[in-house]
Design a protein around this motif. Structure first.
Motif, PDB file in Angstrom:
ATOM      1  N   GLU A   1      23.804  -0.936   2.859  1.00  0.00           N
ATOM      2  CA  GLU A   1      24.844  -1.551   2.188  1.00  0.00           C
ATOM      3  C   GLU A   1      26.008  -0.721   1.810  1.00  0.00           C
ATOM      4  O   GLU A   1      25.877   0.083   1.101  1.00  0.00           O
ATOM      5  CB  GLU A   1      24.188  -2.410   1.134  1.00  0.00           C
ATOM      6  CG  GLU A   1      23.487  -3.550   1.384  1.00  0.00           C
ATOM      7  CD  GLU A   1      23.098  -4.448   0.157  1.00  0.00           C
ATOM      8  OE1 GLU A   1      24.077  -4.678  -0.751  1.00  0.00           O
ATOM      9  OE2 GLU A   1      22.093  -5.411   0.299  1.00  0.00           O
ATOM     10  N   ILE A   2      27.137  -0.798   2.657  1.00  0.00           N
ATOM     11  CA  ILE A   2      28.096   0.312   2.452  1.00  0.00           C
ATOM     12  C   ILE A   2      29.277  -0.527   2.058  1.00  0.00           C
ATOM     13  O   ILE A   2      29.945  -1.335   2.778  1.00  0.00           O
ATOM     14  CB  ILE A   2      28.149   1.126   3.720  1.00  0.00           C
ATOM     15  CG1 ILE A   2      26.824   1.677   4.165  1.00  0.00           C
ATOM     16  CG2 ILE A   2      29.386   2.215   3.651  1.00  0.00           C
ATOM     17  CD1 ILE A   2      26.732   2.167   5.422  1.00  0.00           C
ATOM     18  N   TYR A   3      29.668  -0.332   0.727  1.00  0.00           N
ATOM     19  CA  TYR A   3      31.015  -0.821   0.533  1.00  0.00           C
ATOM     20  C   TYR A   3      32.254   0.127   0.450  1.00  0.00           C
ATOM     21  O   TYR A   3      33.149  -0.193  -0.099  1.00  0.00           O
ATOM     22  CB  TYR A   3      30.988  -1.455  -1.010  1.00  0.00           C
ATOM     23  CG  TYR A   3      29.790  -2.606  -0.787  1.00  0.00           C
ATOM     24  CD1 TYR A   3      30.089  -3.654  -0.313  1.00  0.00           C
ATOM     25  CD2 TYR A   3      28.422  -2.250  -1.360  1.00  0.00           C
ATOM     26  CE1 TYR A   3      29.188  -4.751  -0.197  1.00  0.00           C
ATOM     27  CE2 TYR A   3      27.561  -3.287  -1.250  1.00  0.00           C
ATOM     28  CZ  TYR A   3      27.717  -4.486  -0.645  1.00  0.00           C
ATOM     29  OH  TYR A   3      26.803  -5.454  -0.375  1.00  0.00           O
ATOM     30  N   ALA A   4      32.045   1.409   0.768  1.00  0.00           N
ATOM     31  CA  ALA A   4      32.843   2.419   0.494  1.00  0.00           C
ATOM     32  C   ALA A   4      33.484   2.869   1.967  1.00  0.00           C
ATOM     33  O   ALA A   4      32.920   2.517   2.891  1.00  0.00           O
ATOM     34  CB  ALA A   4      32.412   3.697  -0.097  1.00  0.00           C
ATOM     35  N   ASP A   5      34.502   3.560   2.177  1.00  0.00           N
ATOM     36  CA  ASP A   5      34.964   4.013   3.338  1.00  0.00           C
ATOM     37  C   ASP A   5      34.760   5.435   3.722  1.00  0.00           C
ATOM     38  O   ASP A   5      34.494   5.566   4.943  1.00  0.00           O
ATOM     39  CB  ASP A   5      36.631   3.959   3.363  1.00  0.00           C
ATOM     40  CG  ASP A   5      37.102   2.419   3.066  1.00  0.00           C
ATOM     41  OD1 ASP A   5      36.439   1.466   3.708  1.00  0.00           O
ATOM     42  OD2 ASP A   5      38.135   2.139   2.550  1.00  0.00           O
ATOM     43  N   ASP A   6      34.674   6.192   3.020  1.00  0.00           N
ATOM     44  CA  ASP A   6      34.473   7.855   3.224  1.00  0.00           C
ATOM     45  C   ASP A   6      33.175   7.856   3.204  1.00  0.00           C
ATOM     46  O   ASP A   6      32.641   8.737   2.414  1.00  0.00           O
ATOM     47  CB  ASP A   6      35.384   8.434   2.132  1.00  0.00           C
ATOM     48  CG  ASP A   6      35.169  10.147   2.766  1.00  0.00           C
ATOM     49  OD1 ASP A   6      34.780  10.404   3.553  1.00  0.00           O
ATOM     50  OD2 ASP A   6      35.474  10.867   1.700  1.00  0.00           O
ATOM     51  N   VAL A   7      32.562   7.498   4.383  1.00  0.00           N
ATOM     52  CA  VAL A   7      31.067   7.578   4.457  1.00  0.00           C
ATOM     53  C   VAL A   7      30.614   8.084   5.770  1.00  0.00           C
ATOM     54  O   VAL A   7      31.045   7.552   6.904  1.00  0.00           O
ATOM     55  CB  VAL A   7      30.493   6.247   4.063  1.00  0.00           C
ATOM     56  CG1 VAL A   7      29.097   6.032   4.511  1.00  0.00           C
ATOM     57  CG2 VAL A   7      30.678   5.596   2.668  1.00  0.00           C
ATOM     58  N   LYS A   8      29.443   8.904   5.808  1.00  0.00           N
ATOM     59  CA  LYS A   8      28.786   9.147   7.175  1.00  0.00           C
ATOM     60  C   LYS A   8      27.311   8.672   6.910  1.00  0.00           C
ATOM     61  O   LYS A   8      26.632   9.121   5.933  1.00  0.00           O
ATOM     62  CB  LYS A   8      28.754  10.773   7.165  1.00  0.00           C
ATOM     63  CG  LYS A   8      29.152  11.147   8.557  1.00  0.00           C
ATOM     64  CD  LYS A   8      29.302  12.438   8.595  1.00  0.00           C
ATOM     65  CE  LYS A   8      28.293  13.570   8.501  1.00  0.00           C
ATOM     66  NZ  LYS A   8      28.662  14.844   8.483  1.00  0.00           N
ATOM     67  N   CYS A   9      27.157   7.807   7.646  1.00  0.00           N
ATOM     68  CA  CYS A   9      25.668   7.162   7.550  1.00  0.00           C
ATOM     69  C   CYS A   9      25.009   6.774   8.840  1.00  0.00           C
ATOM     70  O   CYS A   9      25.520   6.133   9.701  1.00  0.00           O
ATOM     71  CB  CYS A   9      25.840   5.852   6.668  1.00  0.00           C
ATOM     72  SG  CYS A   9      24.390   5.462   5.539  1.00  0.00           S
ATOM     73  N   ALA A  10      23.679   7.163   8.822  1.00  0.00           N
ATOM     74  CA  ALA A  10      23.080   6.976  10.138  1.00  0.00           C
ATOM     75  C   ALA A  10      21.655   6.507  10.058  1.00  0.00           C
ATOM     76  O   ALA A  10      21.173   6.733   8.720  1.00  0.00           O
ATOM     77  CB  ALA A  10      23.063   8.185  11.225  1.00  0.00           C
ATOM     78  N   HIS A  11      21.183   5.729  10.699  1.00  0.00           N
ATOM     79  CA  HIS A  11      19.799   5.308  10.630  1.00  0.00           C
ATOM     80  C   HIS A  11      19.128   5.033  11.881  1.00  0.00           C
ATOM     81  O   HIS A  11      19.804   4.643  12.781  1.00  0.00           O
ATOM     82  CB  HIS A  11      19.623   4.056   9.686  1.00  0.00           C
ATOM     83  CG  HIS A  11      19.978   2.926  10.374  1.00  0.00           C
ATOM     84  ND1 HIS A  11      18.791   2.007  10.498  1.00  0.00           N
ATOM     85  CD2 HIS A  11      20.975   2.251  10.422  1.00  0.00           C
ATOM     86  CE1 HIS A  11      19.607   0.895  11.115  1.00  0.00           C
ATOM     87  NE2 HIS A  11      20.817   1.014  11.060  1.00  0.00           N
ATOM     88  N   GLY A  12      18.113   5.139  12.190  1.00  0.00           N
ATOM     89  CA  GLY A  12      17.239   4.829  13.365  1.00  0.00           C
ATOM     90  C   GLY A  12      15.789   4.513  13.155  1.00  0.00           C
ATOM     91  O   GLY A  12      15.207   4.949  12.276  1.00  0.00           O
TER      92      GLY A  12
END
Lengths: 242, 254
Positions: free
Chosen positions: A170-181
């Motif tokens: 759940e990402i509500y911000a812009d300046d984000v690096k997020c990875a999943h697998g």
């Protein structure tokens, strides 16, 4: 400071401290507060009962967890990165034999700027066991410089073994690096053939490949005694499951 | 003398496609045989079948090794009986060191022979001596099996495994391919050192110079369309070198 009540263990790591600890006898609930600039390495063994762990990190604090889960209960983890620059790494190995059933639920909340989270989960599910991994990363509005990563891998070793992964970002911000697998599968047949072509029997080959898979996480434990203990407990559960 | 390895009228299918057709071949103890043939003729299929790879379906014929029915044995039983394949493309095994792997493999073979497991000191000595001879460092033995190694290093590690396990029957599947001149010599030396009255080799290769200078085989077999179409000595190498496989291809069609 450690305070153990009947059902809860409360730990506060004071600012600037560096602590390494190994937790074996878990209370149903553990809460850890890591103050500014404090660093914690936490190794733990989770067996049998339901357990939850809450960790709150203040500015520049770091927390590195490696846990072996071989219980028949649920594991709930909650990380609150509430201080700027906080770093949280939570690596989990789970091994389930027989009819064990587990739900691993993990939430990582990036509640401050420039916080980094890393999570690597590896599981081996034997016999008729069942595992569900729910992993969430939450990044509120307006937070900056967030870096989150979550990876889950599971090996199915039993005929009726089952593993499920439910990632939630759940990402509500812009300046984000997020990875999943997530990847769930069986042992590589080519690797099995290679080992057996050198004389290892099927069970040896399976055990060797499975423990190698799990040890990728457990090998990062710096304390020799703790590492060898958790590795042998993981191996014991794998052999039991085979 | 009866042959160690006897293959008679072997037929093999892969995914319902016939690859080997009535292939027959015998190899005596201590002999080095070579199989040559155009790409896709079934050379690698034969080496996989000898090792018991389940992806290959044997539909006819038999294979005896030392008077035992090889086709009735599973992969590890064949290995413990002394069959060894140096793979053309060895697979990577992350998280398992070469030293650990060899300990399991060596002890499996010893157990099958009714011998005791090697103690730690004798084991280390055994692998170190062989590693040194093949230019393999301690660091390479500690690293996970085949992970991050170059093609040449992987082949050298296959030879190393062969040297440690001391099998009775070694199959070398294009061991020399992709190797530089020096590495080919190391591979060839590995075979030379291991040649003995009690060890046979089946070498698959396209490299005539390697076969002539390093291997010096007792017998050459030419395989076309899954069948042996010609057998001979070193003179066959010269013929193939000069004329290629075209004459054999025509023969096979006729």
């Amino acid at each position: 400071m450690i305070k153990t009540l009947s059902k809860q263990r409360l730990l506060t790591i004071d600012s600037g401290q560096s602590v390494v600890f190994f937790e074996k006898q878990l209370a149903p609930k553990t809460q850890i507060t890591i103050a500014k600039n404090a660093h914690v390495k936490h190794y733990r063994l989770h067996e049998m009962t339901d357990h939850s762990l809450f960790v709150r990190l203040e500015d520049n604090a770091s927390y590195e967890l490696i846990t072996l889960h071989r219980g028949d209960g649920n594991l709930t983890l909650y990380f609150d990165l509430s201080g700027k620059n906080a770093f949280c790494q939570s690596n989990i190995v789970y091994v389930l034999s027989e009819n064990k059933n587990t739900l691993i639920h993990c939430d990582v909340h990036h509640n401050a700027d420039d916080t980094v989270s890393r999570q690597f989960v590896k599981g081996a599910v034997c016999a008729n066991a069942k595992a569900v991994f729910q992993g969430g990363i939450f990044i509120p509005y307006n937070k900056k410089g967030i870096d989150g990563m979550q990876q889950h891998r599971a090996l199915l070793l039993g005929k009726n073994a089952c593993a499920q992964a439910v990632p939630q970002l759940e990402i509500y911000a812009d300046d984000v690096k997020c990875a999943h697998g997530s990847a769930i599968g069986f042992l590589d047949q080519e690797q099995m053939f290679y080992l057996q072509s050198r004389g290892l029997d099927e069970e040896q080959a399976r055990t060797l490949l499975t423990t190698a898979f799990l040890n990728e996480i457990l090998d990062d434990i710096e304390d020799d005694e703790v590492r060898e203990e958790l590795k042998s407990l993981a191996l014991e559960e794998v052999c039991h499951g085979n | 003398m009866s042959a160690w390895l006897k293959i008679k009228d072997l037929c093999v299918k892969v995914a319902d496609k016939p690859i080997l057709n009535d292939l027959s071949l015998s190899i005596n103890a201590g002999e080095v045989h070579v199989i040559m043939g155009p790409n896709g003729c079934g050379k690698s299929t034969l080496s996989n079948v000898l090792c018991g790879n389940q992806n290959y379906e044997v539909t006819g014929g038999f294979i005896d090794f030392k008077d035992k029915n090889l086709l009735e044995m599973n992969v590890e039983e064949r290995a413990c009986a002394g069959i060894f394949l140096a793979f053309q493309h060895p697979v990577e095994i992350p998280g398992v060191s070469m030293a650990t792997f060899m300990k399991y493999a060596l002890n499996a073979r010893r157990k099958a022979q009714g011998k005791q497991e090697l103690d730690a000191v004798s084991f280390i000595k055994r692998i170190k001596v062989r590693a040194q001879a093949l230019g393999i460092s301690d660091e390479m033995l500690k690293r996970p099996v085949n992970v991050g190694f170059s093609g040449g290093e992987k082949k050298r590690l296959e030879i190393f495994q062969m040297a440690v396990l001391e099998p009775d029957f070694c199959i070398l599947d294009e061991m020399d391919s992709g190797l530089d001149v020096d590495a080919v010599k190391v591979a060839g030396n590995g075979v030379k050192i291991m040649r003995s009255e009690q060890r046979s080799f089946l070498v698959i290769s396209h490299n005539i110079r390697f076969l002539k200078e390093q291997i010096q085989p007792d017998k050459i077999h030419v395989m076309v369309h899954g069948r042996i179409v010609a057998q001979g000595g070193m003179e066959l190498l010269d013929e193939i070198d000069k004329n290629g496989f075209s004459a054999f291809l025509k023969e096979a069609v006729a």
